[in-house]
Design a protein around this motif. Structure first.
Motif, short mmCIF file in Angstrom:
data_model
loop_
_atom_site.label_atom_id
_atom_site.label_comp_id
_atom_site.label_asym_id
_atom_site.label_seq_id
_atom_site.Cartn_x
_atom_site.Cartn_y
_atom_site.Cartn_z
N TRP A 185 11.14 9.50 12.04
CA TRP A 185 9.91 8.76 11.71
C TRP A 185 9.55 7.87 12.90
O TRP A 185 10.41 7.25 13.52
CB TRP A 185 10.11 7.85 10.50
N LEU A 186 8.27 7.80 13.20
CA LEU A 186 7.74 6.81 14.13
C LEU A 186 6.99 5.80 13.27
O LEU A 186 6.08 6.17 12.52
CB LEU A 186 6.82 7.47 15.15
N VAL A 187 7.40 4.52 13.36
CA VAL A 187 6.86 3.51 12.45
C VAL A 187 6.35 2.30 13.23
O VAL A 187 6.70 2.10 14.40
CB VAL A 187 7.92 3.05 11.42
N SER A 188 5.53 1.50 12.56
CA SER A 188 5.15 0.20 13.11
C SER A 188 5.82 -0.88 12.27
O SER A 188 5.88 -0.79 11.05
CB SER A 188 3.63 0.03 13.10
N LEU A 189 6.35 -1.88 12.95
CA LEU A 189 7.10 -2.97 12.31
C LEU A 189 6.53 -4.31 12.75
O LEU A 189 5.93 -4.41 13.82
CB LEU A 189 8.58 -2.87 12.70
N PRO A 190 6.65 -5.38 11.96
CA PRO A 190 7.39 -5.44 10.69
C PRO A 190 6.65 -4.70 9.58
O PRO A 190 5.44 -4.50 9.63
CB PRO A 190 7.47 -6.94 10.41
N TRP A 191 7.42 -4.32 8.56
CA TRP A 191 6.88 -3.55 7.44
C TRP A 191 5.88 -4.40 6.66
O TRP A 191 6.11 -5.57 6.38
CB TRP A 191 8.01 -3.10 6.53
N THR A 192 4.74 -3.78 6.31
CA THR A 192 3.71 -4.50 5.56
C THR A 192 4.19 -4.79 4.15
O THR A 192 4.67 -3.89 3.45
CB THR A 192 2.41 -3.68 5.51
N LYS A 193 4.07 -6.02 3.74
CA LYS A 193 4.49 -6.43 2.40
C LYS A 193 3.26 -6.77 1.55
O LYS A 193 2.15 -6.89 2.05
CB LYS A 193 5.42 -7.65 2.47
N GLY A 194 3.48 -6.95 0.27
CA GLY A 194 2.41 -7.40 -0.60
C GLY A 194 1.98 -6.35 -1.60
O GLY A 194 2.32 -5.17 -1.49
N ARG A 195 1.20 -6.79 -2.56
CA ARG A 195 0.80 -5.94 -3.68
C ARG A 195 -0.03 -4.75 -3.23
O ARG A 195 0.05 -3.67 -3.79
CB ARG A 195 0.01 -6.79 -4.69
N ARG A 196 -0.83 -4.92 -2.20
CA ARG A 196 -1.71 -3.85 -1.75
C ARG A 196 -1.13 -3.03 -0.60
O ARG A 196 -1.79 -2.15 -0.06
CB ARG A 196 -3.06 -4.42 -1.35
N ALA A 197 0.09 -3.33 -0.23
CA ALA A 197 0.70 -2.61 0.89
C ALA A 197 0.94 -1.16 0.51
O ALA A 197 1.30 -0.84 -0.61
CB ALA A 197 2.01 -3.29 1.28
N LYS A 198 0.74 -0.26 1.48
CA LYS A 198 0.97 1.17 1.29
C LYS A 198 1.94 1.65 2.36
O LYS A 198 1.99 1.11 3.47
CB LYS A 198 -0.33 1.97 1.39
N ILE A 199 2.69 2.69 2.03
CA ILE A 199 3.64 3.23 3.01
C ILE A 199 2.91 3.70 4.26
O ILE A 199 3.42 3.62 5.37
CB ILE A 199 4.47 4.37 2.38
N THR A 200 1.67 4.16 4.08
CA THR A 200 0.91 4.66 5.23
C THR A 200 0.51 3.55 6.18
O THR A 200 0.09 3.82 7.31
CB THR A 200 -0.34 5.41 4.76
N ASP A 201 0.65 2.27 5.75
CA ASP A 201 0.36 1.17 6.66
C ASP A 201 1.33 1.15 7.83
O ASP A 201 1.01 0.64 8.91
CB ASP A 201 0.47 -0.17 5.92
N ASN A 202 2.52 1.68 7.62
CA ASN A 202 3.58 1.55 8.63
C ASN A 202 4.07 2.87 9.22
O ASN A 202 4.76 2.86 10.23
CB ASN A 202 4.77 0.80 8.04
#
Length: 605
Positions: free
Chosen positions: A496-513
């Motif tokens: 996986w190639l990801v962007s960090l830090p991981w997006t948190k919160g109620r509206r966060a989606k896996i595709t954000d990272n």
């Protein structure tokens, strides 16, 4: 009085001319407009018929006939008007099998092990004639098109058998297009001999659809059939190998763990019940069972015959493709590879990408211009438009940003190397100075998302860039070269190639990272067509591409490369404990960065 009389005569003449004016397509700014005379759906003519093909896949000794419906404006009957056709074909119109327990293959076993037979199911057909589908009609009939649908072989009221990418699924829509051009026969009944003519057709056909319905336009186009002028495939499956395998690895489409080509066959096989026993024996239990090879995952003649990239030479249709960069069902490589080949062949071609998941057609304006140009012949210069249209992050899907091409011509390869840090995060740097080997332990109990967010774990290796001081634009194919060994003769390899830090919160989606992903079987390090068991402890080098992407990584983020083994949403799930050791000196990731190394250095230093 005389002047009043003359005025009345002129008025009556004008009224008569107006009353006699025929409804016909008209265009503004290069787009077909809604015609008042075509709007009233109660006046549309809707009929169904059967078109005879050139094949017999259900073994009854008769050429298969495809069930077709037609929706056209009244004026094609009363005024002799001829119009072009928008055509969609599908295996789904008559219903599909339910997700019965056991329908999918059980993925919890060692890689290469003989699997327990899955449950086989039957579809209960739904749908009444004469209307096969209502898709496309309200969009295109008012704009001066005739809309045609057909059920693909072995589904609904069409004869034959599904083959899931076999030749008959290309020849079936070809037969319908031939009928629309007077080259094939249509009949009023499935078994009858009374012919139907497409006298209202100009012979110019455009096809569209999403997913399997988007695959069929490409399948038809690869036959080179005359009259198919343009296609708009949306999230099409262009290679069943790339759908069910990845670089030699048995890999499920996202959301359908354990699905394979024989499962899809059962899922769509809604055709005549008395033909199913023959179809199951000949197609599912012989052709598919003998060709799919779940033991090795190797590419073979069976899969090559279901890869439309291999069949594109006869293709003439203008191509507008659409796909989502976060489509982990039919992954974006499916459109990328066909678009690249179409450009190479010199075909008119454009691509539309958005940042969401499965499905999502181009904006109506793009589709309208495409069909207006190639079906109505209006010279709107669409072929001179920018080739690539990409919906930027957080923009509306109807407002894509135009680019000269995809990948972005300004993107240049930047190779990054790994600096040790396990079980915490290591570094992603531009120089190769590490002689370290690092080991992870496979355990499918941990999801990729949780591993990417873990501060300390021995179930993955992760390497991160410096925090970005500026936005960084990635466009195209990332590729990884990995040198690794396994403690067993086979091991899953997930990247996986990801962007960090991981997006948190109620509206966060896996595709954000998730920037992009890839999977491979180290047993195929030499060849996609021939795998060999790994010698435990021996290092093997393998290079493969990740899924194409176009994403702007915002400043304040870090780019992370995560290497792990079993991906519990996609791969087989062997018993935990296999050790995967990575030689950092022989491992690197190459990213397509707009602005190249200068842009990367500027953003990270």
């Amino acid at each position: 009085m005389k002047k009043i009389h003359q005025f009345l005569i002129i008025f009556l003449i004008a009224f008569t001319i107006s009353a006699q004016e025929k409804s016909k397509p008209f265009f503004k700014d290069g787009e077909a407009q809604i015609v008042e005379g075509f709007k009233d759906s109660s006046k549309w003519i809707r009929t169904d018929l059967w078109v005879e093909t050139t094949f017999d896949t259900d073994g009854d000794g008769k050429l298969d006939r495809m069930h077709v419906d037609v929706t056209r404006p009244l004026q094609t009957e009363t005024e002799g008007l001829k119009l072009p056709i928008v055509y969609e074909s599908s295996p789904y119109y008559a219903g599909t099998a339910s997700d019965t327990p056991g329908l999918f293959w059980d993925v919890k076993h060692e890689i290469g092990a003989k699997e327990k037979q899955r449950t086989r199911v039957e579809v209960v057909r739904r749908g009444k004639r004469p209307i096969i589908s209502n898709s496309q009609v309200r969009t295109w009939v008012p704009r001066g098109y005739i809309v045609v649908h057909s059920s693909s072989p072995g589904t609904g009221l069409s004869d034959g058998s599904p083959t899931v990418g076999g030749d008959n699924e290309s020849l079936a829509p070809k037969a319908v297009i031939d009928w629309l051009n007077g080259r094939a026969k249509g009949y009023t009944e499935r078994e009858g001999n009374k012919e139907v003519k497409a006298y209202w057709s100009t012979g110019k056909v455009g096809m569209t659809g999403t997913s399997y319905n988007g695959t069929i336009p490409l399948a038809a186009a690869t036959t080179g059939v005359k009259g198919l002028e343009a296609i708009i495939p949306v999230a099409p499956n262009t290679s069943y190998y790339h759908y069910y395998r990845s670089n030699g690895l048995v890999r499920s489409p996202g959301g359908y763990l354990g699905e394979d080509i024989d499962v899809l066959y059962d899922y769509i096989h809604s055709g005549k019940e008395e033909n199913r026993s023959h179809n199951n024996k000949v197609i599912r239990d012989t052709e598919l069972a003998n060709g799919m090879d779940r033991q090795t995952g190797d590419y073979n003649d069976f899969w090559a015959g279901r890869d439309y990239l291999n069949d594109m030479k006869p293709m003439k249709a203008a191509l507008l493709m659409s796909h989502g960069f976060n489509d982990w069902n039919v992954m974006p490589e499916h459109s990328y590879r066909i678009y690249a080949k179409a450009k190479e062949m010199g075909l008119p071609s454009q691509i539309f990408y958005h940042q969401n998941g499965h499905g999502g057609p181009p904006p109506m304006k793009m589709m309208n211009r495409w069909f207006t140009r190639y079906l109505h012949g209006v010279q709107n210069n669409v072929e001179k438009d920018d080739r690539a249209w990409i919906v930027r992050e957080n923009d509306k899907r109807t407002q894509p940003t135009p680019y000269r091409d995809y990948p972005n011509p300004a993107a240049k390869p930047v190779t990054l190397y790994l600096e040790s840090g396990a079980p915490k995060a290591g570094k992603l740097i531009t120089t190769n100075s590490s002689n370290t080997k690092e080991t992870l332990v496979d355990n499918y109990s941990f999801s990729g998302e949780s591993l990417a967010q873990a501060e300390n774990t021995n179930h993955r290796l992760i390497y991160v860039s410096e925090v970005l001081k500026e936005d960084l634009h990635i466009s195209g194919l990332s590729s990884i070269t990995i040198k690794a060994s396994s403690s067993k003769p086979a091991v899953n390899l997930s990247v996986w190639l990801v962007s960090l830090p991981w997006t948190k919160g109620r509206r966060a989606k896996i595709t954000d990272n998730i920037i992009t992903r890839g999977w491979a079987d180290l047993q195929n390090h030499k060849s996609l067509t021939k795998s060999a068991p790994l010698k435990p402890g021996k290092f093997y080098e393998m290079t493969f591409d990740l899924q194409p992407d176009d994403q702007i990584i915002k400043k304040g983020q870090q780019i992370g490369l995560m290497i792990f083994s079993s991906d519990n949403n996609f791969t087989l799930l062997p018993e935990p404990g296999t050790e995967l050791t990575v030689d950092l000196n022989g491992t690197s990731i190459t990213l397509p960065i707009v602005g190249g190394k200068n842009a990367f250095d500027k953003a990270t230093k």
